[in-house]
Scaffold this motif. Structure first.
Motif, mmCIF file in Angstrom:
data_model
loop_
_atom_site.group_PDB
_atom_site.id
_atom_site.type_symbol
_atom_site.label_atom_id
_atom_site.label_comp_id
_atom_site.label_asym_id
_atom_site.label_seq_id
_atom_site.Cartn_x
_atom_site.Cartn_y
_atom_site.Cartn_z
ATOM 1 N N ALA A 1 0.844 -1.194 0.000
ATOM 2 C CA ALA A 1 0.000 0.000 0.000
ATOM 3 C C ALA A 1 0.873 1.236 0.000
ATOM 4 O O ALA A 1 1.797 1.340 0.807
ATOM 5 N N ASP A 2 0.583 2.164 -0.898
ATOM 6 C CA ASP A 2 1.274 3.447 -0.916
ATOM 7 C C ASP A 2 0.583 4.369 0.081
ATOM 8 O O ASP A 2 -0.573 4.753 -0.121
ATOM 9 N N LEU A 3 1.298 4.717 1.146
ATOM 10 C CA LEU A 3 0.754 5.586 2.183
ATOM 11 C C LEU A 3 1.757 6.691 2.492
ATOM 12 O O LEU A 3 2.290 6.776 3.601
ATOM 13 N N PRO A 4 2.030 7.557 1.514
ATOM 14 C CA PRO A 4 3.060 8.582 1.723
ATOM 15 C C PRO A 4 2.704 9.532 2.852
ATOM 16 O O PRO A 4 1.551 9.929 3.003
ATOM 17 N N GLY A 5 3.708 9.852 3.636
ATOM 18 C CA GLY A 5 3.531 10.812 4.713
ATOM 19 C C GLY A 5 2.967 10.238 5.997
ATOM 20 O O GLY A 5 2.856 10.944 6.987
ATOM 21 N N LEU A 6 2.589 8.963 6.005
ATOM 22 C CA LEU A 6 2.049 8.358 7.219
ATOM 23 C C LEU A 6 3.142 7.616 7.978
ATOM 24 O O LEU A 6 4.048 7.046 7.388
ATOM 25 N N LYS A 7 3.006 7.624 9.298
ATOM 26 C CA LYS A 7 3.902 6.856 10.159
ATOM 27 C C LYS A 7 3.227 5.532 10.461
ATOM 28 O O LYS A 7 1.995 5.415 10.382
ATOM 29 N N LYS A 8 4.029 4.555 10.862
ATOM 30 C CA LYS A 8 3.450 3.239 11.135
ATOM 31 C C LYS A 8 2.442 3.295 12.278
ATOM 32 O O LYS A 8 1.521 2.484 12.327
ATOM 33 N N GLU A 9 2.575 4.268 13.180
ATOM 34 C CA GLU A 9 1.635 4.414 14.284
ATOM 35 C C GLU A 9 0.266 4.900 13.812
ATOM 36 O O GLU A 9 -0.726 4.777 14.535
ATOM 37 N N GLU A 10 0.185 5.454 12.613
ATOM 38 C CA GLU A 10 -1.065 5.975 12.075
ATOM 39 C C GLU A 10 -1.807 4.961 11.200
ATOM 40 O O GLU A 10 -2.850 5.276 10.638
ATOM 41 N N VAL A 11 -1.250 3.756 11.099
ATOM 42 C CA VAL A 11 -1.818 2.709 10.249
ATOM 43 C C VAL A 11 -2.134 1.499 11.116
ATOM 44 O O VAL A 11 -1.372 1.158 12.021
ATOM 45 N N LYS A 12 -3.271 0.859 10.842
ATOM 46 C CA LYS A 12 -3.662 -0.336 11.588
ATOM 47 C C LYS A 12 -3.875 -1.481 10.600
ATOM 48 O O LYS A 12 -4.554 -1.314 9.584
ATOM 49 N N VAL A 13 -3.299 -2.649 10.913
ATOM 50 C CA VAL A 13 -3.478 -3.853 10.106
ATOM 51 C C VAL A 13 -4.116 -4.897 11.009
ATOM 52 O O VAL A 13 -3.587 -5.206 12.082
ATOM 53 N N GLU A 14 -5.271 -5.423 10.574
ATOM 54 C CA GLU A 14 -6.007 -6.393 11.384
ATOM 55 C C GLU A 14 -6.514 -7.532 10.504
ATOM 56 O O GLU A 14 -6.706 -7.354 9.307
ATOM 57 N N VAL A 15 -6.762 -8.684 11.145
ATOM 58 C CA VAL A 15 -7.448 -9.791 10.482
ATOM 59 C C VAL A 15 -8.747 -9.993 11.246
ATOM 60 O O VAL A 15 -8.735 -10.277 12.437
ATOM 61 N N GLU A 16 -9.862 -9.786 10.547
ATOM 62 C CA GLU A 16 -11.187 -9.917 11.154
ATOM 63 C C GLU A 16 -11.845 -11.214 10.722
ATOM 64 O O GLU A 16 -11.618 -11.686 9.605
ATOM 65 N N ASP A 17 -12.677 -11.752 11.585
ATOM 66 C CA ASP A 17 -13.467 -12.950 11.278
ATOM 67 C C ASP A 17 -12.627 -14.074 10.707
ATOM 68 O O ASP A 17 -13.107 -14.855 9.874
ATOM 69 N N GLY A 18 -11.362 -14.108 11.060
ATOM 70 C CA GLY A 18 -10.498 -15.201 10.643
ATOM 71 C C GLY A 18 -9.939 -15.111 9.240
ATOM 72 O O GLY A 18 -8.874 -15.629 8.977
ATOM 73 N N LYS A 19 -10.614 -14.439 8.323
ATOM 74 C CA LYS A 19 -10.140 -14.447 6.932
ATOM 75 C C LYS A 19 -10.265 -13.120 6.208
ATOM 76 O O LYS A 19 -10.181 -13.076 4.990
ATOM 77 N N VAL A 20 -10.480 -12.008 6.900
ATOM 78 C CA VAL A 20 -10.606 -10.710 6.238
ATOM 79 C C VAL A 20 -9.473 -9.803 6.718
ATOM 80 O O VAL A 20 -9.402 -9.469 7.900
ATOM 81 N N LEU A 21 -8.588 -9.440 5.792
ATOM 82 C CA LEU A 21 -7.493 -8.528 6.102
ATOM 83 C C LEU A 21 -8.017 -7.109 5.976
ATOM 84 O O LEU A 21 -8.607 -6.751 4.956
ATOM 85 N N GLN A 22 -7.819 -6.299 7.023
ATOM 86 C CA GLN A 22 -8.266 -4.905 7.001
ATOM 87 C C GLN A 22 -7.076 -3.996 7.251
ATOM 88 O O GLN A 22 -6.365 -4.154 8.234
ATOM 89 N N ILE A 23 -6.885 -3.040 6.342
ATOM 90 C CA ILE A 23 -5.827 -2.036 6.469
ATOM 91 C C ILE A 23 -6.532 -0.689 6.581
ATOM 92 O O ILE A 23 -7.315 -0.328 5.704
ATOM 93 N N SER A 24 -6.258 0.038 7.670
ATOM 94 C CA SER A 24 -6.945 1.311 7.883
ATOM 95 C C SER A 24 -6.001 2.316 8.521
ATOM 96 O O SER A 24 -4.925 1.965 9.001
ATOM 97 N N GLY A 25 -6.433 3.556 8.519
ATOM 98 C CA GLY A 25 -5.637 4.609 9.135
ATOM 99 C C GLY A 25 -6.254 5.960 8.866
ATOM 100 O O GLY A 25 -7.378 6.065 8.364
ATOM 101 N N GLU A 26 -5.498 6.988 9.212
ATOM 102 C CA GLU A 26 -6.003 8.342 9.020
ATOM 103 C C GLU A 26 -4.840 9.296 8.802
ATOM 104 O O GLU A 26 -3.831 9.229 9.489
ATOM 105 N N ARG A 27 -5.006 10.153 7.808
ATOM 106 C CA ARG A 27 -4.061 11.245 7.582
ATOM 107 C C ARG A 27 -4.775 12.511 8.001
ATOM 108 O O ARG A 27 -5.830 12.844 7.480
#
Length: 163
Positions: A71-97
């Protein structure tokens, strides 16, 4: 080679059975605000709404060993991004600028960099080892690696032909 024409402005495949993305037919279409005054410009979004940054571009490739998401996330720090696996099989990448603070004496000539929340979700295939997911961020590129389970090769059993 993508089966989606380049004029759609995306490289994702709407026919991908693992994708939870919803295709937006107006994505990338330049709106003329004089003709469509009800459509807000990115600079008019409030901090509570998802902005143009919502469509964070993510590549998904499969190697013999793993599924790799970049994922291209220019200007974001790793603390501003969340990576989770939901319901066992759904990868979710989220954050906020966050939007840059405006000073009273500042005069903006152009606002093109987007801000706001983003979230992308991907349904992982059955062979994904969700308990071994790894994520790394370097130079504004998030790399999420989901190892794959080895699928046993079917054994061929010789059948004797009678007669």
């Amino acid at each position: 080679m993508s089966i989606i024409p380049s004029f759609f402005g995306r490289r994702s495949n709407i026919f991908d059975p693992f994708s939870l993305d919803v295709w937006d037919p107006l994505d990338g279409f330049p709106f003329n605000t004089s003709l469509t005054p009800s459509v807000p410009r990115p600079s008019e979004y409030s901090g509570n709404e998802i902005s143009a940054f919502a469509g964070a571009r993510i590549d998904w490739k499969e190697t013999p060993e793993a599924h790799v998401f970049k994922a291209d996330l220019p200007g974001l720090k790793k603390e501003e991004v969340k990576v989770e696996v939901e319901d066992g099989k759904v990868l979710q990448i989220s954050g906020e600028r966050n939007r840059e603070a405006e000073e009273k004496n500042d005069k903006w000539h152009r606002v093109e960099r987007s801000s706001g929340k983003f979230m992308r979700r991907f349904r992982l295939p059955e062979n994904a080892k969700v308990d071994q997911v790894k994520a790394a961020m370097e130079n504004g590129v998030l790399t999420v690696t989901v190892p794959k389970e080895e699928t046993p090769k079917p054994e061929a059993k010789a059948i004797e032909i009678s007669g």
